[in-house]
Design a protein around this motif. Structure first.
Motif, PDB file in Angstrom:
ATOM      1  N   THR A 182      27.371  42.083  39.066  1.00  0.00           N
ATOM      2  CA  THR A 182      28.023  40.954  39.736  1.00  0.00           C
ATOM      3  C   THR A 182      27.275  39.653  39.485  1.00  0.00           C
ATOM      4  O   THR A 182      27.876  38.625  39.125  1.00  0.00           O
TER       5      THR A 182
ATOM      6  N   ILE B 244      34.426  30.921  38.116  1.00  0.00           N
ATOM      7  CA  ILE B 244      34.798  31.958  39.085  1.00  0.00           C
ATOM      8  C   ILE B 244      33.835  31.949  40.258  1.00  0.00           C
ATOM      9  O   ILE B 244      34.243  32.053  41.424  1.00  0.00           O
TER      10      ILE B 244
ATOM     11  N   TYR C 264      40.082  36.038  47.527  1.00  0.00           N
ATOM     12  CA  TYR C 264      39.556  35.778  46.180  1.00  0.00           C
ATOM     13  C   TYR C 264      38.206  36.456  45.988  1.00  0.00           C
ATOM     14  O   TYR C 264      37.956  37.090  44.955  1.00  0.00           O
ATOM     15  N   THR C 265      37.337  36.323  46.979  1.00  0.00           N
ATOM     16  CA  THR C 265      36.020  36.967  46.902  1.00  0.00           C
ATOM     17  C   THR C 265      36.182  38.475  46.764  1.00  0.00           C
ATOM     18  O   THR C 265      35.504  39.123  45.943  1.00  0.00           O
TER      19      THR C 265
ATOM     20  N   ALA D  64      38.735  40.028  45.578  1.00  0.00           N
ATOM     21  CA  ALA D  64      39.313  40.301  44.256  1.00  0.00           C
ATOM     22  C   ALA D  64      38.238  40.287  43.173  1.00  0.00           C
ATOM     23  O   ALA D  64      38.252  41.125  42.256  1.00  0.00           O
ATOM     24  N   VAL D  65      37.309  39.343  43.262  1.00  0.00           N
ATOM     25  CA  VAL D  65      36.234  39.259  42.267  1.00  0.00           C
ATOM     26  C   VAL D  65      35.364  40.518  42.312  1.00  0.00           C
ATOM     27  O   VAL D  65      35.010  41.081  41.267  1.00  0.00           O
TER      28      VAL D  65
ATOM     29  N   HIS E 265      36.219  43.506  43.232  1.00  0.00           N
ATOM     30  CA  HIS E 265      36.972  44.613  42.639  1.00  0.00           C
ATOM     31  C   HIS E 265      37.067  44.468  41.123  1.00  0.00           C
ATOM     32  O   HIS E 265      37.014  45.463  40.397  1.00  0.00           O
ATOM     33  N   GLU E 266      37.194  43.232  40.642  1.00  0.00           N
ATOM     34  CA  GLU E 266      37.255  43.027  39.201  1.00  0.00           C
ATOM     35  C   GLU E 266      35.917  43.359  38.541  1.00  0.00           C
ATOM     36  O   GLU E 266      35.879  43.859  37.414  1.00  0.00           O
TER      37      GLU E 266
ATOM     38  N   ASN F 131      39.172  39.105  34.882  1.00  0.00           N
ATOM     39  CA  ASN F 131      40.260  38.330  35.481  1.00  0.00           C
ATOM     40  C   ASN F 131      40.497  38.771  36.927  1.00  0.00           C
ATOM     41  O   ASN F 131      41.182  39.770  37.173  1.00  0.00           O
ATOM     42  N   PRO F 132      39.978  38.033  37.920  1.00  0.00           N
ATOM     43  CA  PRO F 132      40.180  38.396  39.331  1.00  0.00           C
ATOM     44  C   PRO F 132      41.645  38.425  39.754  1.00  0.00           C
ATOM     45  O   PRO F 132      41.992  39.068  40.753  1.00  0.00           O
ATOM     46  N   ASN F 133      42.512  37.757  38.982  1.00  0.00           N
ATOM     47  CA  ASN F 133      43.936  37.760  39.329  1.00  0.00           C
ATOM     48  C   ASN F 133      44.564  39.152  39.243  1.00  0.00           C
ATOM     49  O   ASN F 133      45.670  39.360  39.742  1.00  0.00           O
TER      50      ASN F 133
END
Length: 421
Positions: A242, A252, A280-281, A283-284, A286-287, A340-342
């Motif tokens: 991370t 990001i 968003y946090t 999601a990051v 998990h990405e 890509n966190p999206n």
């Protein structure tokens, strides 16, 4: 593929992995080479099968829940470690530092508190020594030499014997676990058990007249090494990835910090429930788990004839489940080869987890420590980016994102600068 005389079926892509691990329910047994059969002797949780595995895993899950894993007690322990990490980076005053040892200590402190009833002070050499012993055992699973033990008859492995490094690591891990058991026995049994060993020793007393019981010191010893080894390695390495990714992708990182500032503010003590307000946090994080895919594959053995993707796999066949291919399957991820966190956000910016996200595996052998790992990752990551901006050291044009391959995939060691915000 063929390992000597042993055929191994490989499952690639999410649909094949899903059918193998979840739908067919025939891959609950670990594939154990003669080498690990001789060393582990069907004890503990990770390298056991059958009745032993079912009883040890059920007890482990129940006990860790009683100890508050994933709940309030564990959250307090993680918040304490997150606070100490913030203090550690503050003391560096922006100088380049390799964060591995401090991340390793923080994660090990949480699991040691649960399993052993105590943790170790920062700088104590015992933790890195035991970690390296357990890591040597885990990493050897994917070593090319290990596959030689599939090739000859079982008796041949006894002539070859275990590699000296693996044997020494195993002996060190066992000695550590037995020392902790002896220390607990000196204190005597407790009506108010405080840790995993306390609960297990009490269970041994309760079931001593049960002929079907697998609660004994041998299984306790291996379970201690299983819980600490698996609970430290994967989470610490995920945190290490991370910080590396965020230094490599500053935009990001800036988006995480903006969300933290807008929603919580700079002085808020992060708790696990905050993830619901920080899509968003979340999601990051998990990405990071998807993109790093630190557990590339796992080996299982069919407990019955089963059909996967239309192919018959017979009982007893060894199956390699390629978890990484599910996490990079273009049928389920728009940009699988990009960070890509999206991937974990819907059209409205809300967090949304994908079915193909199996970072903690799936099915009967899904990771026992998944909930604790989620708590650790969210609280520690959020706390660090709330307090610091992480960047590459001066003069470093590009962070090395290449992977060191092994059973657990990790980045190359690196240094990083933490600038107070």
């Amino acid at each position: 593929m063929q390992a000597g005389h042993t055929p191994i079926i490989v499952l690639n892509g999410f649909q094949a992995v899903k059918e193998g691990l979840i739908t067919c329910e025939g891959l609950s047994e670990r594939a154990i080479t003669p080498l690990f059969e001789d060393l582990i002797k069907n004890r503990g949780v990770i390298f056991s099968n059958g009745h032993v595995w079912k009883q040890q895993r059920r007890f482990g899950l129940t006990t860790m829940r009683k100890l508050g894993m994933g709940k309030s007690m564990a959250e307090l322990w993680v918040q304490e470690q997150a606070s100490q990490l913030v203090e550690y980076f503050a003391l560096q005053k922006g100088r380049p530092v390799d964060p591995w040892e401090c991340l390793l200590h923080s994660v090990s402190s949480v699991i040691c508190k649960a399993v052993l009833g105590h943790n170790f002070s920062f700088g104590d050499k015992k933790i890195p020594e035991i970690y390296h012993s357990m890591d040597d055992i885990i990493q050897y699973v994917a070593h090319p030499l290990h596959f030689l033990y599939f090739v000859p008859p079982k008796w041949m492995s006894r002539i070859i014997g275990p590699p000296r490094k693996l044997f020494n690591a195993f002996q060190a891990a066992i000695a550590f676990a037995k020392e902790e058991i002896r220390n607990h026995e000196k204190k005597g049994r407790s009506d108010d058990p405080q840790d995993f060993i306390d609960f297990y020793l009490n269970q041994m007393d309760k079931s001593k007249d049960d002929p079907t019981s697998t609660y004994n010191e041998g299984n306790l010893t291996i379970s201690i090494t299983d819980l600490i080894g698996s609970g430290v390695d994967t989470t610490a390495i995920s945190l290490y990835w991370t910080l590396l990714y965020m230094a490599a992708y500053p935009n990001i990182q800036a988006n995480i910090q903006k969300e933290l500032d807008d929603v919580l503010g700079p002085s808020h003590v992060i708790c696990y429930d905050d993830r619901k307000k920080l899509p968003y946090t979340n999601a990051v994080i998990h990405e990071v788990l998807r993109f790093s895919s630190i557990i590339s594959s796992t080996f299982r053995q069919c407990t019955k004839d089963m059909v996967v993707q239309g192919f018959l796999i017979k009982k007893g066949t060894i199956v390699s489940v390629n978890l990484r291919t599910a996490m990079f399957d273009p049928e389920y991820w728009e940009t699988p080869d990009q960070f890509n966190p999206n991937h974990f956000l819907d059209e409205d910016g809300n967090f949304s987890c994908r079915e193909a996200f199996i970072s903690f595996s799936a099915g009967h052998r899904v990771c026992m420590g998944e909930q604790l790992a989620r708590v650790e990752l969210f609280i520690i990551v959020s706390s660090l980016f709330q307090a610091f901006t992480f960047r590459a050291p001066e003069g470093v044009q590009e962070m090395n994102l290449n992977r060191e391959m092994g059973f657990i995939v990790r980045p190359h060691r690196y240094t990083i600068c933490a600038t107070p915000r």
